[in-house]
Scaffold this motif. Sequence first.
Motif, mmCIF file in Angstrom:
data_model
loop_
_atom_site.group_PDB
_atom_site.id
_atom_site.type_symbol
_atom_site.label_atom_id
_atom_site.label_comp_id
_atom_site.label_asym_id
_atom_site.label_seq_id
_atom_site.Cartn_x
_atom_site.Cartn_y
_atom_site.Cartn_z
ATOM 1 N N GLU A 211 0.833 -1.211 0.000
ATOM 2 C CA GLU A 211 0.000 0.000 0.000
ATOM 3 C C GLU A 211 0.867 1.261 0.000
ATOM 4 N N LEU A 212 2.011 1.199 0.658
ATOM 5 C CA LEU A 212 2.937 2.336 0.670
ATOM 6 C C LEU A 212 3.740 2.439 -0.628
ATOM 7 N N GLY A 213 3.725 1.372 -1.429
ATOM 8 C CA GLY A 213 4.448 1.379 -2.706
ATOM 9 C C GLY A 213 5.948 1.244 -2.556
ATOM 10 N N VAL A 214 6.385 0.483 -1.531
ATOM 11 C CA VAL A 214 7.823 0.322 -1.292
ATOM 12 C C VAL A 214 8.172 -1.155 -1.194
ATOM 13 N N PRO A 215 9.437 -1.514 -1.442
ATOM 14 C CA PRO A 215 9.866 -2.898 -1.242
ATOM 15 C C PRO A 215 9.705 -3.316 0.213
ATOM 16 N N LEU A 216 9.474 -4.592 0.433
ATOM 17 C CA LEU A 216 9.309 -5.133 1.774
ATOM 18 C C LEU A 216 10.479 -4.781 2.684
ATOM 19 N N ALA A 217 11.701 -4.879 2.173
ATOM 20 C CA ALA A 217 12.886 -4.675 3.011
ATOM 21 C C ALA A 217 12.936 -3.279 3.620
ATOM 22 N N VAL B 266 20.236 -5.930 -0.832
ATOM 23 C CA VAL B 266 19.302 -5.024 -1.502
ATOM 24 C C VAL B 266 20.118 -4.246 -2.517
ATOM 25 N N PHE B 267 19.700 -4.294 -3.792
ATOM 26 C CA PHE B 267 20.375 -3.575 -4.865
ATOM 27 C C PHE B 267 19.435 -2.497 -5.374
ATOM 28 N N GLU B 268 19.967 -1.341 -5.684
ATOM 29 C CA GLU B 268 19.121 -0.286 -6.229
ATOM 30 C C GLU B 268 19.784 0.329 -7.444
ATOM 31 N N ASP B 269 18.962 0.662 -8.448
ATOM 32 C CA ASP B 269 19.425 1.524 -9.524
ATOM 33 C C ASP B 269 18.373 2.607 -9.707
ATOM 34 N N ALA B 270 18.482 3.387 -10.757
ATOM 35 C CA ALA B 270 17.611 4.554 -10.900
ATOM 36 C C ALA B 270 16.136 4.194 -10.987
ATOM 37 N N GLU B 271 15.823 3.043 -11.557
ATOM 38 C CA GLU B 271 14.427 2.700 -11.830
ATOM 39 C C GLU B 271 13.902 1.499 -11.038
ATOM 40 N N VAL B 272 14.794 0.689 -10.448
ATOM 41 C CA VAL B 272 14.377 -0.589 -9.885
ATOM 42 C C VAL B 272 15.120 -0.850 -8.568
ATOM 43 N N THR B 273 14.413 -1.498 -7.635
ATOM 44 C CA THR B 273 15.039 -2.026 -6.419
ATOM 45 C C THR B 273 14.932 -3.550 -6.476
ATOM 46 N N TYR B 274 16.019 -4.236 -6.116
ATOM 47 C CA TYR B 274 16.044 -5.691 -6.076
ATOM 48 C C TYR B 274 16.312 -6.127 -4.646
ATOM 49 N N GLU B 275 15.629 -7.194 -4.208
ATOM 50 C CA GLU B 275 15.915 -7.838 -2.930
ATOM 51 C C GLU B 275 16.297 -9.286 -3.218
#
Length: 197
Positions: free
Chosen positions: A69-75, A110-119
């Motif tokens: 609902e907050l629009g964020v990754p679980l981590a 946790v990896f982040e780039d400009a458009e995507v977050t990876y867990e």
Amino acid sequence: MDSEAQHPRPAVDGGMADIGRRVRRLREERGISLSALARGAGVGKATLSGLENGIRNPTLETLWAITTELGVPLAMAFHTPAPEGSDTTSGGSRPPVVHGTAVEGTLLQVFEDAEVTYELYRLVIRAGTPQVSPAHHEGVTEHVTVFAGTLSAGPAGAPLRAGPGEHISWRSDVPHTYAALGDQDVQAGLLIRYPRR
């Protein structure tokens, strides 16, 4: 009914006060009231208030609903990202472990780039107990590589199957399931891809 069914295991080992502070900060940064977030996530207002105040241990399903609902990754609810350029694979802190009905996941990176977050998680899916996970926000995908056991996972209406050395992927913006087939626990790696909203 056993005691685990009456009192589900908390989603994350320890750190409830920290999780509550992170959830409150994420909610306030987005200008969402406690009532509106509880309503949108489909959780009780008392549950959300207790979580934010560090006195209630949420289930993994509750944390998924709130972060979706907050629009964020679980981590983001239980992990503080390391400063950019730092090595998060070493150091003295124990990686967070999350618990669902059937799934235990250890957050590795946790990896982040400009458009995507990876867990990236190491998973154990316990035999004999299926898990249904709620839909994540639009465009989220999950990618699982199985190391041991046989896994059934994917969209609730059309799960996929994978054995040792096999890989499956699906869009997880729909309810999806995890189940170990047979009597052996599944050992696997999970990469969750979250496009930025």
